[in-house]
Design a protein around this motif. Sequence first.
Motif, short mmCIF file in Angstrom:
data_model
loop_
_atom_site.label_atom_id
_atom_site.label_comp_id
_atom_site.label_asym_id
_atom_site.label_seq_id
_atom_site.Cartn_x
_atom_site.Cartn_y
_atom_site.Cartn_z
N LEU A 1 41.03 32.66 44.90
CA LEU A 1 41.84 32.90 46.09
C LEU A 1 43.29 33.19 45.74
CD1 LEU A 1 40.34 30.21 48.47
CD2 LEU A 1 40.04 32.69 48.61
N HIS A 2 43.78 32.63 44.63
CA HIS A 2 45.15 32.91 44.21
C HIS A 2 45.34 34.40 43.98
CE1 HIS A 2 49.04 31.97 42.27
NE2 HIS A 2 48.75 33.02 41.50
N ALA A 3 44.40 35.01 43.26
CA ALA A 3 44.50 36.45 42.99
C ALA A 3 44.25 37.26 44.25
CB ALA A 3 43.51 36.85 41.89
N VAL B 1 34.04 47.31 49.80
CA VAL B 1 34.65 46.91 48.54
C VAL B 1 36.02 47.57 48.40
CG1 VAL B 1 34.48 46.95 46.02
CG2 VAL B 1 32.43 46.57 47.41
N ARG B 2 37.04 46.74 48.27
CA ARG B 2 38.41 47.23 48.12
C ARG B 2 39.04 46.82 46.80
NH1 ARG B 2 41.11 44.35 52.95
NH2 ARG B 2 42.96 45.04 51.81
N CYS B 3 38.50 45.78 46.19
CA CYS B 3 39.17 45.17 45.04
C CYS B 3 38.14 44.76 43.99
CB CYS B 3 39.96 43.95 45.52
SG CYS B 3 40.43 42.79 44.25
N ILE B 4 38.49 44.92 42.71
CA ILE B 4 37.63 44.48 41.61
C ILE B 4 38.44 43.55 40.72
CG2 ILE B 4 36.17 45.16 39.67
CD1 ILE B 4 35.75 47.84 41.02
N LEU B 5 37.95 42.32 40.59
CA LEU B 5 38.58 41.31 39.74
C LEU B 5 37.86 41.27 38.40
CD1 LEU B 5 38.79 38.40 42.34
CD2 LEU B 5 40.62 40.01 41.73
N ALA C 1 35.66 41.87 47.80
CA ALA C 1 35.99 41.86 46.38
C ALA C 1 34.75 41.84 45.50
CB ALA C 1 36.88 40.66 46.05
N VAL C 2 34.94 42.27 44.26
CA VAL C 2 33.92 42.21 43.22
C VAL C 2 34.50 41.40 42.07
CG1 VAL C 2 32.64 43.58 41.50
CG2 VAL C 2 32.93 44.44 43.84
N MET C 3 33.68 40.55 41.45
CA MET C 3 34.10 39.80 40.27
C MET C 3 33.26 40.22 39.09
SD MET C 3 36.14 37.53 38.95
CE MET C 3 36.16 37.20 37.17
N VAL C 4 33.91 40.65 38.00
CA VAL C 4 33.22 41.09 36.79
C VAL C 4 33.56 40.12 35.66
CG1 VAL C 4 32.87 42.97 35.14
CG2 VAL C 4 33.45 43.49 37.53
N GLY C 5 32.54 39.49 35.08
CA GLY C 5 32.81 38.55 34.01
C GLY C 5 31.59 38.27 33.15
N GLY D 1 41.00 54.40 43.75
CA GLY D 1 41.63 53.66 44.84
C GLY D 1 41.35 52.18 44.88
N PHE D 2 40.60 51.65 43.91
CA PHE D 2 40.31 50.22 43.91
C PHE D 2 41.53 49.44 43.43
CE2 PHE D 2 36.08 52.12 43.50
CZ PHE D 2 35.40 51.44 44.50
N GLN D 3 41.83 48.34 44.11
CA GLN D 3 42.83 47.41 43.63
C GLN D 3 42.21 46.58 42.52
OE1 GLN D 3 43.73 46.10 47.95
NE2 GLN D 3 45.60 45.63 46.83
N LEU D 4 42.98 46.32 41.47
CA LEU D 4 42.46 45.59 40.32
C LEU D 4 43.22 44.29 40.13
CD1 LEU D 4 42.08 48.52 37.72
CD2 LEU D 4 40.45 47.74 39.47
N GLY D 5 42.50 43.24 39.78
CA GLY D 5 43.11 41.94 39.53
C GLY D 5 42.41 41.22 38.41
N VAL D 6 42.95 40.07 38.04
CA VAL D 6 42.42 39.28 36.93
C VAL D 6 42.25 37.84 37.38
CG1 VAL D 6 42.98 38.27 34.68
CG2 VAL D 6 43.36 40.71 35.08
N VAL D 7 41.10 37.25 37.05
CA VAL D 7 40.87 35.81 37.21
C VAL D 7 40.25 35.34 35.90
CG1 VAL D 7 39.76 33.99 38.54
CG2 VAL D 7 40.47 36.11 39.68
#
Length: 328
Positions: A200-202, A18-22, A213-217, A149-155
């Motif tokens: 995929l855009h994010a 896991v490197r990224c959490i959306l 990646a992880v998706m939280v919603g 150290g996690f990269q964070l993004g938004v979808v």
Amino acid sequence: MGGALPEKLIPALAGRNVRCILFDLGDTLWSRKDMAVWERVENAANVRAVAILRKCITSPSLPNVNEVTLGKRLRESVDERLRNFIRQEPGLEPHGGLAIVQVLQQWGIEGVDTGIGGAIFEALRVRIPESRPLFDDVHPTLGALRQRGFQLGVVSNRHWGGKLFQEDLQMLGLLDYFDPRHMAISVDLGVRKPDPAIFLHALNALNVPPEHAVMVGDSLLSDIVGGKMLDIFTVWKPKPSVRTQAQLIASGVASIGHQALTPAESASGNLPDDLPPGMHITDDDYVLAHVQSRAGKWDQHLHDQVKPDMIIENLSDLLDVFIEVGEQ
């Protein structure tokens, strides 16, 4: 973890890098607890929209009611138009200006172009900082995850985006954690969750493959089903009003005392009478929790699609699981 929800379903995380959490925005990060404030700011936006409507349109077909009533009627009609579009085209973002034009046509008003429609639709925007407070654990959780150290993004699926939306996020302090380049907002892209393209855009902007990646919603259909299409580890943070259904989904129990619905019936809006206040028929957390076969059991294929890898009650629950970047 809060005691109201089932234990975290961790097996799918074992050995995963896991490197990224959306994150989804909306009810995942903020609430609408003060309904009096919400009604006040929404009415103000409605009246602004009516002012533009009356300035641009002199048709006698406009309902003969006061500004507040007309604004509320306009918003409700536009909301219904948008929901109808999403039911038919769940992967596409509806055009707000076109929705206004279509509503006015229903009212017998012709000749309005999408430019005017877009201006009226924009006036209906409710600014987030004045209407939806962040949950108390949002800043500490996002800050801790980034520090680890996690990269964070938004979808996120949203009907209003652009510069004003980014200004709202800045005022809330969320741009301290989310780089706008790593945000995928449906209205800005024309595509909505659960379509894989918006995820995929994010992820492409973050240079992270989906399996890392992880998706939280808070939406089963948008966040969980969409994430699973790409083998993203999915975390469901259900709205408080559907936590009983969250227990059902996690446990696989077949019935919770409601009449069985087929997916087609759910999509058509034939829902149980106890639909929670403020929920629409596209709020799939509730809809999918009630989708059962005529035999009274979950359709296994559907169940597998909507069953999240993990369920949390508070955003800070993520800190108990995602301790460091890399293999879990």
